[in-house]
Design an enzyme around this catalytic site. Structure first.
Site, PDB file in Angstrom:
ATOM      1  N   LYS A 215       0.872  -1.180   0.000  1.00 16.38           N
ATOM      2  CA  LYS A 215       0.000   0.000   0.000  1.00 16.38           C
ATOM      3  C   LYS A 215       0.908   1.229   0.000  1.00 16.38           C
ATOM      4  O   LYS A 215       1.639   1.464   0.959  1.00 16.38           O
ATOM      5  CB  LYS A 215      -0.911  -0.020   1.231  1.00 16.38           C
ATOM      6  CG  LYS A 215      -1.922   1.132   1.262  1.00 16.38           C
ATOM      7  CD  LYS A 215      -2.986   0.877   2.330  1.00 16.38           C
ATOM      8  CE  LYS A 215      -3.946   2.064   2.427  1.00 16.38           C
ATOM      9  NZ  LYS A 215      -3.830   2.778   3.697  1.00 16.38           N
ATOM     10  N   HIS A 234      -4.242   2.535  14.966  1.00 11.99           N
ATOM     11  CA  HIS A 234      -4.616   1.147  14.686  1.00 11.99           C
ATOM     12  C   HIS A 234      -3.410   0.242  14.957  1.00 11.99           C
ATOM     13  O   HIS A 234      -2.283   0.728  15.091  1.00 11.99           O
ATOM     14  CB  HIS A 234      -5.033   0.989  13.214  1.00 11.99           C
ATOM     15  CG  HIS A 234      -3.894   1.204  12.253  1.00 11.99           C
ATOM     16  ND1 HIS A 234      -3.374   2.466  12.001  1.00 11.99           N
ATOM     17  CD2 HIS A 234      -3.156   0.336  11.515  1.00 11.99           C
ATOM     18  CE1 HIS A 234      -2.368   2.349  11.138  1.00 11.99           C
ATOM     19  NE2 HIS A 234      -2.210   1.067  10.833  1.00 11.99           N
ATOM     20  N   ASP A 236      -1.561  -3.222  13.122  1.00 17.22           N
ATOM     21  CA  ASP A 236      -1.589  -3.932  11.839  1.00 17.22           C
ATOM     22  C   ASP A 236      -2.083  -5.358  12.043  1.00 17.22           C
ATOM     23  O   ASP A 236      -1.680  -6.023  13.004  1.00 17.22           O
ATOM     24  CB  ASP A 236      -0.191  -3.964  11.206  1.00 17.22           C
ATOM     25  CG  ASP A 236       0.219  -2.605  10.657  1.00 17.22           C
ATOM     26  OD1 ASP A 236      -0.620  -1.692  10.659  1.00 17.22           O
ATOM     27  OD2 ASP A 236       1.377  -2.470  10.228  1.00 17.22           O
ATOM     28  N   HIS A 290      -0.405   2.497  16.393  1.00 17.84           N
ATOM     29  CA  HIS A 290       0.323   3.581  15.725  1.00 17.84           C
ATOM     30  C   HIS A 290      -0.627   4.377  14.831  1.00 17.84           C
ATOM     31  O   HIS A 290      -1.745   3.949  14.551  1.00 17.84           O
ATOM     32  CB  HIS A 290       1.514   3.037  14.922  1.00 17.84           C
ATOM     33  CG  HIS A 290       1.151   1.998  13.905  1.00 17.84           C
ATOM     34  ND1 HIS A 290       0.850   0.685  14.241  1.00 17.84           N
ATOM     35  CD2 HIS A 290       1.042   2.060  12.554  1.00 17.84           C
ATOM     36  CE1 HIS A 290       0.575   0.001  13.139  1.00 17.84           C
ATOM     37  NE2 HIS A 290       0.673   0.813  12.107  1.00 17.84           N
TER      38      HIS A 290
END
Length: 357
Positions: A215, A234, A236, A290
């Site tokens: 991404k 969020h 990962d 993060h």
């Protein structure tokens, strides 16, 4: 029903607006913690994201090798994020990957739109902007390009950018080398749990099934950076995430109750431990919360590669060797797909019970 298509943030940013639309403004409880990213990056007091030198990870000298591996394991245990240097991927190749991504995002908007994804139709690969399905119902100040880059036989090259010409060549070579680095990292993390070195890799799908999804995040200049986020807080979902960036700061980690800004370390790759490895290790390795900040002065671009297990084939749960009477399993068994659904469902509650509260 009309499908909602998020506006391109780049269009908003270049339109000359002085104030950002209300759907990009973060909730009041978050705003107090958003500062000027350039000031934040200069701070030297307080905890700093560790830098791990991988130069000796395969050293012939067992003492030297063990020291390197121990540092990696400790960073994964304490932080769950680190700057990797001497990672074995040539700087020249990394520059080509970054140049290719930057060149794509410099194309006129109508050219980029030829690669647009269609999330409503389940076509997630391609050029896009975040739809408001996140915790706060807010939008994030970013556009992106998302595609699967490894294994090679699972790629859809028809949606890869044709411009610049080097895009496919550079990205393919980077994916191949990154896949080898992921194996090396997972070997060290396996040994760190007292397991045989191939175990974690096997548990996340091995060479055939582990997917590398890239991404490219494009964060335009923002007229009111103190009100917005490039990406909201969020963790990962991946096994591991590897990140390059264009040396503009933006990444913040929630460590010991405070937001810590990652420095820009030349020739490094940032690596996150994702939820998948946190689950398999029964919480011994951390998947850290993060987020990404934006700024008025510089466009920030990052290249994140998520190493993800297959969605349905594997049940993720703490490995038996990581569980004991004193350390019961912290996570219920779930497929990767179920874990994604669980996180989406939980996000609404989490925004109410913010970790910063």
């Amino acid at each position: 029903m009309v499908t909602s298509v998020a506006p391109r943030v780049e269009s908003l940013a270049s339109s000359g607006i002085q104030a950002i639309p209300k759907e990009y403004v973060r909730p009041q409880e978050e705003l107090a913690s958003i500062g000027n990213i350039f000031d934040e990056e200069k701070k030297d007091e307080g905890p700093q994201v560790p830098t791990i030198d991988l130069k000796e990870i395969d050293s012939e000298d067992p003492v030297v090798r063990e020291k390197c591996r121990e540092e990696l394991k400790n960073a994964a245990t304490d932080w769950g994020v680190m700057h990797l240097v001497n990672h074995g991927i040539p700087d020249e190749l990394i520059e080509r990957v970054k140049k290719a991504g930057e060149t794509f995002f410099e194309l006129p908007l109508e050219e980029k739109e030829k690669y647009a994804n269609d999330q409503a139709a389940g076509k997630i690969q391609g050029y896009g902007s975040k739809l408001a399905n996140n915790a706060s119902g807010q939008l994030e100040w970013e556009d992106y390009f998302f595609h699967l880059i490894f294994p090679e036989e699972k790629r859809d090259l028809s949606i890869w950018p044709k411009t610049p010409a080097d895009y496919t060549v550079a990205t393919s070579e980077y994916a191949r080398l990154l896949r080898s680095l992921a194996t090396k990292i997972m070997s060290v993390l396996s040994i760190g749990l007292g397991l045989e070195e191939g175990r974690l890799e096997k548990e996340v799908g091995g060479i055939e099934e582990l997917l590398l999804q890239m991404k490219i995040n494009y964060y335009p200049k923002c007229p009111q950076p103190e009100l917005a986020l490039g990406v909201e807080a969020h963790t990962d979902i991946s096994a591991l995430t590897f990140i390059l960036h264009n040396m503009v700061p933006g990444l913040q980690l929630f460590y010991e109750g405070k937001w810590v800004t990652a420095k820009c370390v030349p020739n490094s790759i940032i690596m996150h431990i994702g939820d998948t490895i946190e689950i398999l290790s029964n919480g011994k390795y951390k998947s850290i919360l993060h987020r990404g900040l934006v700024n008025k002065e510089k466009v920030r671009i990052s290249w994140a590669v998520f190493c993800e297990p297959p969605k349905e084939k594997i049940v993720l749960k703490p490995l038996p060797e990581t569980v004991s009477e004193t350390e019961p399993p912290l996570f219920p068994p779930r497929t990767f797909q179920q874990h994604i659904q669980h996180k989406l469902f939980r996000k609404a509650q989490q925004s109410l019970l913010s970790k910063e509260g």
